[in-house]
Design an enzyme around this catalytic site. Structure first.
Site, PDB file in Angstrom:
ATOM      1  N   TYR A   1       0.085  -6.027  -0.140  1.00  0.00           N
ATOM      2  CA  TYR A   1       0.266  -4.866   0.741  1.00  0.00           C
ATOM      3  C   TYR A   1       1.716  -4.719   1.202  1.00  0.00           C
ATOM      4  O   TYR A   1       2.092  -3.671   1.739  1.00  0.00           O
ATOM      5  CB  TYR A   1      -0.644  -4.934   1.982  1.00  0.00           C
ATOM      6  CG  TYR A   1      -2.127  -4.973   1.695  1.00  0.00           C
ATOM      7  CD1 TYR A   1      -2.632  -4.697   0.427  1.00  0.00           C
ATOM      8  CD2 TYR A   1      -3.036  -5.297   2.699  1.00  0.00           C
ATOM      9  CE1 TYR A   1      -3.992  -4.752   0.174  1.00  0.00           C
ATOM     10  CE2 TYR A   1      -4.398  -5.347   2.450  1.00  0.00           C
ATOM     11  CZ  TYR A   1      -4.872  -5.084   1.184  1.00  0.00           C
ATOM     12  OH  TYR A   1      -6.222  -5.151   0.948  1.00  0.00           O
TER      13      TYR A   1
ATOM     14  N   ASP B   1      -6.732  -8.439   8.585  1.00  0.00           N
ATOM     15  CA  ASP B   1      -6.824  -8.670   7.141  1.00  0.00           C
ATOM     16  C   ASP B   1      -5.642  -8.001   6.447  1.00  0.00           C
ATOM     17  O   ASP B   1      -5.540  -6.779   6.427  1.00  0.00           O
ATOM     18  CB  ASP B   1      -8.128  -8.072   6.583  1.00  0.00           C
ATOM     19  CG  ASP B   1      -8.170  -8.182   5.061  1.00  0.00           C
ATOM     20  OD1 ASP B   1      -8.311  -9.313   4.566  1.00  0.00           O
ATOM     21  OD2 ASP B   1      -8.010  -7.157   4.371  1.00  0.00           O
TER      22      ASP B   1
ATOM     23  N   LYS C   1      -4.316 -12.474   1.255  1.00  0.00           N
ATOM     24  CA  LYS C   1      -4.824 -12.586  -0.122  1.00  0.00           C
ATOM     25  C   LYS C   1      -3.690 -12.904  -1.087  1.00  0.00           C
ATOM     26  O   LYS C   1      -2.587 -12.366  -0.931  1.00  0.00           O
ATOM     27  CB  LYS C   1      -5.469 -11.257  -0.573  1.00  0.00           C
ATOM     28  CG  LYS C   1      -6.387 -10.635   0.461  1.00  0.00           C
ATOM     29  CD  LYS C   1      -7.072  -9.377  -0.041  1.00  0.00           C
ATOM     30  CE  LYS C   1      -7.794  -8.658   1.077  1.00  0.00           C
ATOM     31  NZ  LYS C   1      -6.947  -7.873   1.977  1.00  0.00           N
TER      32      LYS C   1
ATOM     33  N   HIS D   1      -7.283 -12.163  -4.403  1.00  0.00           N
ATOM     34  CA  HIS D   1      -7.468 -10.712  -4.227  1.00  0.00           C
ATOM     35  C   HIS D   1      -8.401 -10.101  -5.271  1.00  0.00           C
ATOM     36  O   HIS D   1      -9.113  -9.134  -4.996  1.00  0.00           O
ATOM     37  CB  HIS D   1      -6.090 -10.045  -4.291  1.00  0.00           C
ATOM     38  CG  HIS D   1      -5.996  -8.742  -3.571  1.00  0.00           C
ATOM     39  ND1 HIS D   1      -4.894  -8.364  -2.860  1.00  0.00           N
ATOM     40  CD2 HIS D   1      -6.870  -7.717  -3.450  1.00  0.00           C
ATOM     41  CE1 HIS D   1      -5.096  -7.165  -2.343  1.00  0.00           C
ATOM     42  NE2 HIS D   1      -6.287  -6.750  -2.682  1.00  0.00           N
TER      43      HIS D   1
HETATM   44  P1  NDP Z   1     -11.469   2.240   5.590  1.00  0.00           P
HETATM   45  O1  NDP Z   1     -12.905   2.413   5.276  1.00  0.00           O
HETATM   46  O2  NDP Z   1     -11.090   1.248   6.609  1.00  0.00           O
HETATM   47  O3  NDP Z   1     -10.902   3.673   6.005  1.00  0.00           O
HETATM   48  C1  NDP Z   1      -9.562   3.863   6.336  1.00  0.00           C
HETATM   49  C2  NDP Z   1      -9.236   5.350   6.234  1.00  0.00           C
HETATM   50  O4  NDP Z   1     -10.024   6.086   7.168  1.00  0.00           O
HETATM   51  C3  NDP Z   1      -7.818   5.659   6.561  1.00  0.00           C
HETATM   52  O5  NDP Z   1      -7.434   6.794   5.816  1.00  0.00           O
HETATM   53  C4  NDP Z   1      -7.844   5.983   8.071  1.00  0.00           C
HETATM   54  O6  NDP Z   1      -6.789   6.857   8.379  1.00  0.00           O
HETATM   55  C5  NDP Z   1      -9.210   6.621   8.213  1.00  0.00           C
HETATM   56  N1  NDP Z   1      -9.905   6.272   9.469  1.00  0.00           N
HETATM   57  C6  NDP Z   1      -9.874   5.105  10.141  1.00  0.00           C
HETATM   58  N2  NDP Z   1     -10.685   5.127  11.204  1.00  0.00           N
HETATM   59  C7  NDP Z   1     -11.242   6.349  11.229  1.00  0.00           C
HETATM   60  C8  NDP Z   1     -12.168   6.967  12.101  1.00  0.00           C
HETATM   61  N3  NDP Z   1     -12.677   6.316  13.153  1.00  0.00           N
HETATM   62  N4  NDP Z   1     -12.541   8.250  11.824  1.00  0.00           N
HETATM   63  C9  NDP Z   1     -12.029   8.913  10.754  1.00  0.00           C
HETATM   64  N5  NDP Z   1     -11.138   8.376   9.892  1.00  0.00           N
HETATM   65  C10 NDP Z   1     -10.759   7.090  10.127  1.00  0.00           C
HETATM   66  O7  NDP Z   1     -10.727   2.024   4.192  1.00  0.00           O
HETATM   67  P2  NDP Z   1      -9.677   0.991   3.588  1.00  0.00           P
HETATM   68  O8  NDP Z   1      -9.711   1.231   2.146  1.00  0.00           O
HETATM   69  O9  NDP Z   1      -8.400   1.025   4.304  1.00  0.00           O
HETATM   70  O10 NDP Z   1     -10.348  -0.440   3.802  1.00  0.00           O
HETATM   71  C11 NDP Z   1     -10.167  -1.211   4.984  1.00  0.00           C
HETATM   72  C12 NDP Z   1      -9.447  -2.502   4.682  1.00  0.00           C
HETATM   73  O11 NDP Z   1     -10.112  -3.233   3.665  1.00  0.00           O
HETATM   74  C13 NDP Z   1      -8.035  -2.317   4.118  1.00  0.00           C
HETATM   75  O12 NDP Z   1      -7.095  -1.901   5.069  1.00  0.00           O
HETATM   76  C14 NDP Z   1      -7.797  -3.676   3.546  1.00  0.00           C
HETATM   77  O13 NDP Z   1      -7.497  -4.601   4.563  1.00  0.00           O
HETATM   78  C15 NDP Z   1      -9.161  -3.971   2.913  1.00  0.00           C
HETATM   79  N6  NDP Z   1      -9.236  -3.544   1.487  1.00  0.00           N
HETATM   80  C16 NDP Z   1      -9.347  -4.542   0.550  1.00  0.00           C
HETATM   81  C17 NDP Z   1      -9.435  -4.242  -0.779  1.00  0.00           C
HETATM   82  C18 NDP Z   1      -9.574  -5.361  -1.756  1.00  0.00           C
HETATM   83  O14 NDP Z   1      -9.410  -5.117  -2.968  1.00  0.00           O
HETATM   84  N7  NDP Z   1      -9.865  -6.571  -1.324  1.00  0.00           N
HETATM   85  C19 NDP Z   1      -9.388  -2.861  -1.274  1.00  0.00           C
HETATM   86  C20 NDP Z   1      -9.306  -1.874  -0.216  1.00  0.00           C
HETATM   87  C21 NDP Z   1      -9.249  -2.226   1.106  1.00  0.00           C
HETATM   88  P3  NDP Z   1      -5.767   6.590   9.613  1.00  0.00           P
HETATM   89  O15 NDP Z   1      -5.054   5.307   9.359  1.00  0.00           O
HETATM   90  O16 NDP Z   1      -4.863   7.781   9.569  1.00  0.00           O
HETATM   91  O17 NDP Z   1      -6.615   6.542  10.858  1.00  0.00           O
END
Ligand code: NDP
Length: 293
Positions: free
Chosen positions: A50, A45, A75, A108
């Site tokens: 982004y 995704d 998106k 989006h």
């Molecule tokens: P997530 O819930 O996926 O969490 C990601 C965060 O948690 C990062 O800081 C990552 O750091 C950390 N993380 C990942 N895996 C673990 C784990 N197993 N244990 C502990 N920490 C972990 O949040 P996001 O906001 O990134 O959401 C996921 C996806 O959703 C986005 O990447 C995007 O594709 C989508 N999204 C869409 C939005 C919209 O408006 N449509 C808004 C926000 C997100 P690290 O990378 O250092 O591991």
């Protein structure tokens, strides 16, 4: 066991878990995507906003998988809303990704201050669907009033609405509305990333209830949250740039939460959104231009 794939309302099969790449720096995107595909993910995704679609495409090519083995979701950003602008935005995204078709293309955000333009953008998605340039279309961050109007004024029911859902914020009435219309809830920040990277005081990863449940299965809090989404029938797109977490977040197909555990997780809902109010997003404050391919 929860299924690995979900059938969308138009019959298209989508892997339930995908890799998210919001805030993934361009120089880390290709390797994160390739690593995810190496350990079994078949869904990515991304979003025009982004700024890493090119690197996502490179990661897919680096994986060696055939194009049709990977479900590519992106998106359209609000600055590209409007019928012709959105058709062109498809060309920009597909060009950067290096693909001739997309598996899922979504709007989006709703743009409540220019909702006609949002509807025209969606009509462009309908056209792309009819022409076979995209296999499925949908929306993101649409609230009930936006969905109601979209359903009244356009022809194709969105396959998904990608919204903030994690144990601290579940949007239950919106999820019920989705179910009534056959719209899949796709959870963004599914493991509550937004509860930590926005400086929240209560990080989902440290939640005692989630850690307690995780301990029963030898799993992590993140894995319990992802299992919860899958068992409740949602798609989830966790983001990580770290190989060990990318693998951890996909290692969720070998245990089942009980009904009591699902209820306990549901009870963590605070009703408080961590992301922006969808209606607060306008062209004035978030209307950055998306570069050409
Ligand atoms: P997530 O819930 O996926 O969490 C990601 C965060 O948690 C990062 O800081 C990552 O750091 C950390 N993380 C990942 N895996 C673990 C784990 N197993 N244990 C502990 N920490 C972990 O949040 P996001 O906001 O990134 O959401 C996921 C996806 O959703 C986005 O990447 C995007 O594709 C989508 N999204 C869409 C939005 C919209 O408006 N449509 C808004 C926000 C997100 P690290 O990378 O250092 O591991």
């Amino acid at each position: 066991m929860a299924k690995h794939t979900i059938t969308l309302n138009n019959g298209v099969e989508m892997p339930a878990l995908g890799l998210g790449v919001f805030q993934t720096p361009t120089d880390a995107t290709t390797s994160a995507v390739a690593e995810a595909l190496r350990v079994g993910y078949r869904h990515v995704d991304t979003a025009a906003a982004y700024g890493n679609e090119r690197e996502v495409g490179e990661g897919i090519r680096r994986s060696g998988l055939d194009r049709d083995e990977v479900f590519v979701e992106t998106k359209i950003w609000i600055s590209d809303y409007g019928y012709d602008a959105t058709l062109h935005a498809f060309d920009k995204s597909a060009g950067k990704l290096g693909v001739d078709h997309l598996d899922l293309l979504i709007l989006h955000q709703p743009l409540p201050t220019a909702f006609e333009r949002t509807l025209d953008a969606y009509r462009a998605l309908e056209e792309l669907l009819a022409n076979g340039r995209v296999r499925a279309i949908g929306v993101s961050n649409f609230m009930p009033e936006h969905l109601d109007r979209l359903l009244q004024e356009t022809s194709v029911v969105p396959t998904v609405n990608q919204i903030e859902v994690h144990p601290y914020f579940r949007q239950t009435s919106l999820q019920r509305l989705h179910a009534q219309h056959g719209i899949l809830t796709q959870a963004w920040s599914p493991i509550g990333g937004i509860t930590s990277y926005r400086g929240g005081e209560k990080r989902s990863f440290d939640d005692p209830m989630l850690l307690d449940i995780a301990g029963r299965y030898g799993k992590s809090a993140a894995q319990v949250m992802l299992r919860w989404h899958l068992q409740e029938g949602r798609s989830a797109i966790p983001k990580s740039i770290r190989p060990e977490r990318i693998a951890e977040n996909f290692d969720v197909f070998d245990f089942d939460l009980t009904a009591d555990e699902l209820s306990a997780i549901n009870a963590l809902d605070t009703g408080v959104r961590s992301g922006p109010q969808p209606a607060a997003i306008t062209l004035d404050n978030y209307g950055m231009a998306i570069p050409e391919a």
